[in-house]
Design an enzyme around this catalytic site. Sequence first.
Site, PDB file in Angstrom:
ATOM      1  N   GLU A  40      74.864  50.987  40.975  1.00 55.93           N
ATOM      2  CA  GLU A  40      75.349  49.709  40.487  1.00 55.93           C
ATOM      3  C   GLU A  40      74.251  49.159  39.583  1.00 55.93           C
ATOM      4  OE1 GLU A  40      76.759  45.279  41.985  1.00 55.93           O
ATOM      5  OE2 GLU A  40      75.103  46.317  42.987  1.00 55.93           O
ATOM      6  N   HIS A  90      86.511  45.918  34.626  1.00 58.99           N
ATOM      7  CA  HIS A  90      87.154  44.846  35.401  1.00 58.99           C
ATOM      8  C   HIS A  90      87.222  43.559  34.595  1.00 58.99           C
ATOM      9  CE1 HIS A  90      86.546  41.085  37.676  1.00 58.99           C
ATOM     10  NE2 HIS A  90      87.623  41.514  38.307  1.00 58.99           N
ATOM     11  N   HIS A  91      86.107  43.155  33.999  1.00 57.81           N
ATOM     12  CA  HIS A  91      86.062  41.873  33.301  1.00 57.81           C
ATOM     13  C   HIS A  91      87.078  41.830  32.157  1.00 57.81           C
ATOM     14  CE1 HIS A  91      82.693  41.503  35.792  1.00 57.81           C
ATOM     15  NE2 HIS A  91      81.705  41.646  34.925  1.00 57.81           N
ATOM     16  N   VAL A 125      70.502  48.627  41.066  1.00 54.49           N
ATOM     17  CA  VAL A 125      69.295  49.385  40.719  1.00 54.49           C
ATOM     18  C   VAL A 125      68.469  48.685  39.640  1.00 54.49           C
ATOM     19  CG1 VAL A 125      70.352  51.562  41.383  1.00 54.49           C
ATOM     20  CG2 VAL A 125      70.476  50.819  38.997  1.00 54.49           C
ATOM     21  N   HIS A 126      69.066  47.717  38.940  1.00 56.73           N
ATOM     22  CA  HIS A 126      68.300  46.965  37.942  1.00 56.73           C
ATOM     23  C   HIS A 126      67.266  46.054  38.584  1.00 56.73           C
ATOM     24  CE1 HIS A 126      71.986  44.755  38.978  1.00 56.73           C
ATOM     25  NE2 HIS A 126      71.247  43.668  38.882  1.00 56.73           N
ATOM     26  N   ASP A 178      82.559  42.251  45.885  1.00 60.66           N
ATOM     27  CA  ASP A 178      81.960  41.097  45.233  1.00 60.66           C
ATOM     28  C   ASP A 178      82.979  40.155  44.604  1.00 60.66           C
ATOM     29  OD1 ASP A 178      79.157  41.068  45.554  1.00 60.66           O
ATOM     30  OD2 ASP A 178      78.947  42.745  44.174  1.00 60.66           O
ATOM     31  N   ASP A 203      72.754  49.977  45.517  1.00 61.17           N
ATOM     32  CA  ASP A 203      73.005  48.594  45.135  1.00 61.17           C
ATOM     33  C   ASP A 203      71.992  48.125  44.089  1.00 61.17           C
ATOM     34  OD1 ASP A 203      74.230  45.842  45.837  1.00 61.17           O
ATOM     35  OD2 ASP A 203      72.092  45.507  46.174  1.00 61.17           O
ATOM     36  N   GLY A 207      84.939  38.121  47.235  1.00 66.02           N
ATOM     37  CA  GLY A 207      83.947  37.527  48.115  1.00 66.02           C
ATOM     38  C   GLY A 207      83.136  36.433  47.471  1.00 66.02           C
ATOM     39  N   ASN A 208      83.046  36.443  46.153  1.00 68.55           N
ATOM     40  CA  ASN A 208      82.291  35.407  45.453  1.00 68.55           C
ATOM     41  C   ASN A 208      83.185  34.377  44.795  1.00 68.55           C
ATOM     42  OD1 ASN A 208      79.579  36.159  46.041  1.00 68.55           O
ATOM     43  ND2 ASN A 208      79.814  37.906  44.675  1.00 68.55           N
ATOM     44  N   ASP A 248      81.385  47.530  35.329  1.00 69.70           N
ATOM     45  CA  ASP A 248      81.877  46.161  35.510  1.00 69.70           C
ATOM     46  C   ASP A 248      82.706  45.683  34.323  1.00 69.70           C
ATOM     47  OD1 ASP A 248      80.695  45.837  38.005  1.00 69.70           O
ATOM     48  OD2 ASP A 248      78.843  45.026  37.179  1.00 69.70           O
TER      49      ASP A 248
END
Length: 611
Positions: free
Chosen positions: A292, A320-321, A257-258, A386, A255, A389-390, A317
């Site tokens: 991620e 998806h966007h 990693v940044h 996410d 999760d 859920g968000n 990501d």
Amino acid sequence: MAVTIKNNSCTFTVWAPEKQEMDLRLTADGRIIPMHKDNAGYFHCKVDNCPPGARYYYRPEKDKDYPDPASHYQPQGIHGPSEVVDHVGYQWNDNDWKGLPLETLIFYELHVGAFTAEGTFMAAVSLLDDLVATGVNAIELMPVCQFPGSRNWGYDGAFLYSVQNNYGGPEGLKKFVDACHQKGIAVFLDVVYNHVGPEGDYLPFFGPYFSDKYHTPWGKAFNYDGAWSDGVRKFIVDNVLHWAEHYHIDGLRLDAVHEIFDRNAVRIWDVLHDAVEEWRQASGRSLCLIAESDLNSPRVVTPVSQGGHGFHAQWLDDFHHALYVLLDKEGIKHYRDFGRLDQFAKAYTEGFVHSGEWVDFRKRRHGASSAGLPGHQFVVFNQNHDIPGNRPGGQRLSMLVDLPRLRLAAAALLLAPYLPMLFMGEEYGEDIPFYFFSDYEDPRLRKELKEGRKKEFEAFDWGEEPADPLDEAVFMQSKLQWHKRQEGHYKEILEWHRSLIALRKRHPLLTDLSRQRIRADLFGTSGLAVHRHNGDNSRQLLCLFNFSEEQLDYSFAYPGEWTCILSSHDPVARRNIPVLRLPPWSVTVYDLGETSTTTLRSATFNELSAG
């Protein structure tokens, strides 16, 4: 941690470098046993008459009782005693399991508690055949470490080595993985190494696990580069190997990693890579690491020998966007840096959409090019935990767009030259929400969670308040309704996903994730033509997408006798027809050439999925 040895003897080890004394207390008979400290800051003791199932606490410097920071099981929850787990005694049935090549994986993300009515590992086992029939061959479990209460997404876990008690504990997870392997399914596990949850965090009572220099959006950051950080690094690296060794996990998804900070010359990524490689050579098994990251950096999957993080793949990501904003006109409100079809074409052929351009959301340039990376180094998705859920209403994609656009989204995902991932229920268009939920016991944390979620949603201008994450009804409403799979349009969506996965597995150009022979061209107002070939053009594939409300005409730019092999509307063989009319929100796939084993022809998705 506690390790069982012969004749009901057990060794206990706990890292507490700045403590002078440590006692072990067994709850069954009240024995208090002094532990001995070594030069590296670890306390040890060996205890006889301590069988698997024995429960215990540690007492640093004769303070209060605390659970084991490396507890493998918390049967009474985060504040209760830790329990000795015998990992040697479990009889595995997957000795012939050799894993699956990364480039062949079809991922399926699931939350154990919401996947079934029972919310257990064993209940999930009963549904594995359905996933196999769909074409899924890799399950990604959301985190299963012990968390507060009985319901949580898992990213607030407090014991990194443990397995949630009401999911079925350590034995339940082993049986689940065992069953998956026997059905040809690899198992990946989400793990969180940037922070731990705020409730049940007993790590500070033992050692300097957290940094005083860095902070994450979710709490204190782990101490990877400060004083005493060697012990923290070992705690994390050993945890990675723990899941592979004791639970036969095939891979981990790390999760965010940044939000892992390390300025050492030898970074945590270097240490982790060396440990995993050593374990791989000793065990003869593989362990895949997926990241991620929101950095849009190719360094995440660059080998550590070249200064990278060394991950095998990372979530994409941008895919998806770029796709979502094309499907739902409301999406531009929340993904304002996306919305152009050429951006999705770039996602298809290069990976990162933002590869050094100015990004308004960040108010700076963002990312670097990933054009040279192979497709198997990216995991793509239309949904994950996410995304619904968000949202304040927990809306899945099926609750935001109509059936034609759902078909189009599924095709865009499963025909892409990347590793696809479905979110549980997506394969049949589940239309119950997936909310964010939690079950903190601490009244202060409960209040902070509700207020924090409210402020967060106000900042994103959703126009409505989020559901109460602490309400048990919110969790219950997020559970899948499996009976829908064989009913009405849900069955139709399921068959469509099956057909796409079947085609992906059968067609040699779709199994090629090198991305060296793929081209994406725009046509009309909102059309995308994705052309793939095998080098000498003896085999070609053409995927035509219409991302609009209008019918589009496509003029074939590639000569030859093309055959329609899949369509979201009305599959008809088309040979030497110069112009093709594409209905709104549709996808049509054309093939030129023959396969070596199976001749693909014009077919309905029912026929393909039945094969």
